[in-house]
Design a protein around this motif. Structure first.
Motif, mmCIF file in Angstrom:
data_model
loop_
_atom_site.group_PDB
_atom_site.id
_atom_site.type_symbol
_atom_site.label_atom_id
_atom_site.label_comp_id
_atom_site.label_asym_id
_atom_site.label_seq_id
_atom_site.Cartn_x
_atom_site.Cartn_y
_atom_site.Cartn_z
ATOM 1 N N GLN A 159 0.977 -1.233 0.107
ATOM 2 C CA GLN A 159 -0.086 0.054 0.069
ATOM 3 C C GLN A 159 0.950 1.222 -0.022
ATOM 4 O OE1 GLN A 159 -3.257 -0.025 2.415
ATOM 5 N NE2 GLN A 159 -2.813 2.213 3.219
ATOM 6 N N ILE A 160 0.752 2.092 -1.046
ATOM 7 C CA ILE A 160 1.435 3.356 -0.996
ATOM 8 C C ILE A 160 0.361 4.559 -0.899
ATOM 9 C CG2 ILE A 160 3.026 4.710 -2.518
ATOM 10 C CD1 ILE A 160 3.518 2.139 -4.024
ATOM 11 N N LYS A 161 0.964 5.499 -0.118
ATOM 12 C CA LYS A 161 0.245 6.790 0.045
ATOM 13 C C LYS A 161 0.904 7.897 0.011
ATOM 14 C CE LYS A 161 -2.924 6.805 3.293
ATOM 15 N NZ LYS A 161 -3.672 7.072 4.703
ATOM 16 N N ILE A 162 0.571 8.878 -0.917
ATOM 17 C CA ILE A 162 1.238 10.108 -1.333
ATOM 18 C C ILE A 162 0.449 11.428 -0.923
ATOM 19 C CG2 ILE A 162 2.585 11.658 -2.749
ATOM 20 C CD1 ILE A 162 3.117 9.071 -4.302
ATOM 21 N N SER A 163 1.035 12.372 -0.049
ATOM 22 C CA SER A 163 0.060 13.396 0.419
ATOM 23 C C SER A 163 0.856 14.560 0.116
ATOM 24 C CB SER A 163 -0.294 13.267 1.734
ATOM 25 O OG SER A 163 1.005 13.188 2.640
ATOM 26 N N GLY A 164 0.228 15.686 -0.042
ATOM 27 C CA GLY A 164 0.779 17.181 -0.428
ATOM 28 C C GLY A 164 0.327 17.871 -1.660
ATOM 29 N N ARG A 165 1.065 18.496 -2.184
ATOM 30 C CA ARG A 165 0.807 19.336 -3.351
ATOM 31 C C ARG A 165 1.166 18.577 -4.837
ATOM 32 N NH1 ARG A 165 2.624 25.298 -3.897
ATOM 33 N NH2 ARG A 165 1.636 25.041 -6.004
ATOM 34 N N ILE A 166 0.316 17.304 -4.959
ATOM 35 C CA ILE A 166 0.769 16.375 -5.833
ATOM 36 C C ILE A 166 0.566 17.202 -7.257
ATOM 37 C CG2 ILE A 166 0.602 14.133 -6.777
ATOM 38 C CD1 ILE A 166 -0.676 13.411 -3.928
ATOM 39 N N ASP A 167 1.763 16.944 -8.234
ATOM 40 C CA ASP A 167 1.705 17.459 -9.577
ATOM 41 C C ASP A 167 1.614 19.090 -9.567
ATOM 42 O OD1 ASP A 167 2.029 15.037 -10.820
ATOM 43 O OD2 ASP A 167 -0.152 14.625 -11.064
ATOM 44 N N GLY A 168 1.878 19.630 -8.316
ATOM 45 C CA GLY A 168 1.789 21.131 -8.338
ATOM 46 C C GLY A 168 0.492 21.803 -8.152
ATOM 47 N N LYS A 169 -0.509 20.989 -8.105
ATOM 48 C CA LYS A 169 -1.723 21.371 -7.811
ATOM 49 C C LYS A 169 -1.912 22.546 -6.663
ATOM 50 C CE LYS A 169 -3.431 18.852 -11.031
ATOM 51 N NZ LYS A 169 -4.270 19.526 -12.168
ATOM 52 N N GLU A 170 -2.708 23.431 -6.477
ATOM 53 C CA GLU A 170 -2.953 24.230 -5.564
ATOM 54 C C GLU A 170 -3.325 23.753 -4.198
ATOM 55 O OE1 GLU A 170 -2.098 27.612 -5.563
ATOM 56 O OE2 GLU A 170 -1.197 27.470 -7.693
ATOM 57 N N ILE A 171 -4.296 22.874 -4.183
ATOM 58 C CA ILE A 171 -4.969 22.032 -2.856
ATOM 59 C C ILE A 171 -4.084 21.009 -2.637
ATOM 60 C CG2 ILE A 171 -6.879 21.529 -1.770
ATOM 61 C CD1 ILE A 171 -8.570 23.323 -3.735
ATOM 62 N N ALA A 172 -3.677 20.707 -1.686
ATOM 63 C CA ALA A 172 -2.894 19.561 -1.125
ATOM 64 C C ALA A 172 -3.989 18.526 -1.129
ATOM 65 C CB ALA A 172 -2.066 19.672 0.247
ATOM 66 N N ARG A 173 -3.655 17.226 -1.496
ATOM 67 C CA ARG A 173 -4.704 16.047 -1.188
ATOM 68 C C ARG A 173 -3.862 14.808 -0.923
ATOM 69 N NH1 ARG A 173 -3.636 16.701 -6.814
ATOM 70 N NH2 ARG A 173 -3.289 14.740 -8.057
ATOM 71 N N VAL A 174 -4.607 13.754 -0.898
ATOM 72 C CA VAL A 174 -3.868 12.328 -0.606
ATOM 73 C C VAL A 174 -4.370 11.494 -1.553
ATOM 74 C CG1 VAL A 174 -3.968 10.545 1.018
ATOM 75 C CG2 VAL A 174 -3.862 12.813 1.727
ATOM 76 N N GLU A 175 -3.393 10.836 -2.239
ATOM 77 C CA GLU A 175 -3.597 9.674 -3.132
ATOM 78 C C GLU A 175 -3.071 8.464 -2.875
ATOM 79 O OE1 GLU A 175 -5.445 9.789 -5.802
ATOM 80 O OE2 GLU A 175 -5.672 12.194 -6.113
ATOM 81 N N TRP A 176 -3.602 7.401 -2.947
ATOM 82 C CA TRP A 176 -3.196 6.087 -2.458
ATOM 83 C C TRP A 176 -3.505 4.814 -3.296
ATOM 84 C CZ3 TRP A 176 -5.979 1.747 -0.643
ATOM 85 C CH2 TRP A 176 -7.609 2.031 -0.558
#
Length: 215
Positions: A159-176
């Motif tokens: 299981q992998i989880k990445i959080s923050g300004r993914i791909d430089g988007k303005e709003i931080a989010r979590v993708e897993w």
């Protein structure tokens, strides 16, 4: 409970053991803990410094520290130990760590242990994903490639989880993403875990990886 606590701490004494093996009186506990922190930082900084020259993967899975009265033994588990194969490099690293500790009465001994399947270890896998994100690779592509590497290494689930300004988007989010079984609440299940921070031009991203090795 298994979903909220650190998986390594949750399994101490069952399937996991401590990475620092030593005993000390309560009054000196904080000093020895700081020593461990200095040793690990010195090793990681040395490897990163040489990595820039040789453009090699860092690949440190774990640093185990064993302390005696007159000896500090450090075992570095590496997936790609190209940098520290030469005895001259190991001696240089030992001298740097000895100076950092300023321990006159104790000898420092460093041993390099090679890992057969590097991508079974979450720290090495997180470094791989961090390198992909720094090179502007899509986070989905990086996560899928990491899953392929772990499947080839013979794991049962990830299981992998990445959080923050993914791909430089303005709003931080979590993708897993998850592949296979990851039984976090089963104590007898050996699960390796790491939390890694990567700094990109858009800011810091957090990477968390759970790998179900065996039961």
């Amino acid at each position: 409970m298994g979903q909220k606590i650190n998986p390594l701490v949750f399994r101490l004494g069952a399937t996991q053991s401590h990475h620092s093996l030593w005993f000390v009186q309560p009054k000196k506990y904080s000093e020895d803990l700081q020593e461990d922190h200095k040793i690990r930082n010195c090793i990681k900084n040395y490897v990163q410094k040489n990595m820039k020259i040789s453009s090699s993967v860092e690949g440190i899975a774990c640093i185990e520290i064993q302390k005696r009265i007159d000896l500090i033994q450090v075992i570095i588990y590496m997936g790609f130990p190209k940098l520290l194969i030469e005895p001259r490099k190991i001696e240089e690293l030992q001298i740097n760590a000895q100076k950092e500790l300023n321990a006159v009465n104790r000898k420092l001994n460093i041993i390099i242990s090679r890992i057969s399947n590097p991508y079974r270890h979450p720290t090495i896998l997180a470094e791989f994903i961090a390198g992909q994100l720094k090179n502007r690779v899509s986070f989905r592509k990086a996560m899928k490639k990491a899953i392929e590497l772990t499947e080839q290494a013979g794991t049962k689930g990830i299981q992998i989880k990445i959080s923050g300004r993914i791909d430089g988007k303005e709003i931080a989010r979590v993708e897993w993403i998850r592949e296979g079984r990851v039984p976090l609440q089963t104590i007898r299940a050996k699960i390796d875990y790491c939390s890694y921070t990567v700094r990109t031009i858009y800011g810091a991203l957090g990477i968390k990886i759970w790998i179900f090795v065996d039961e």
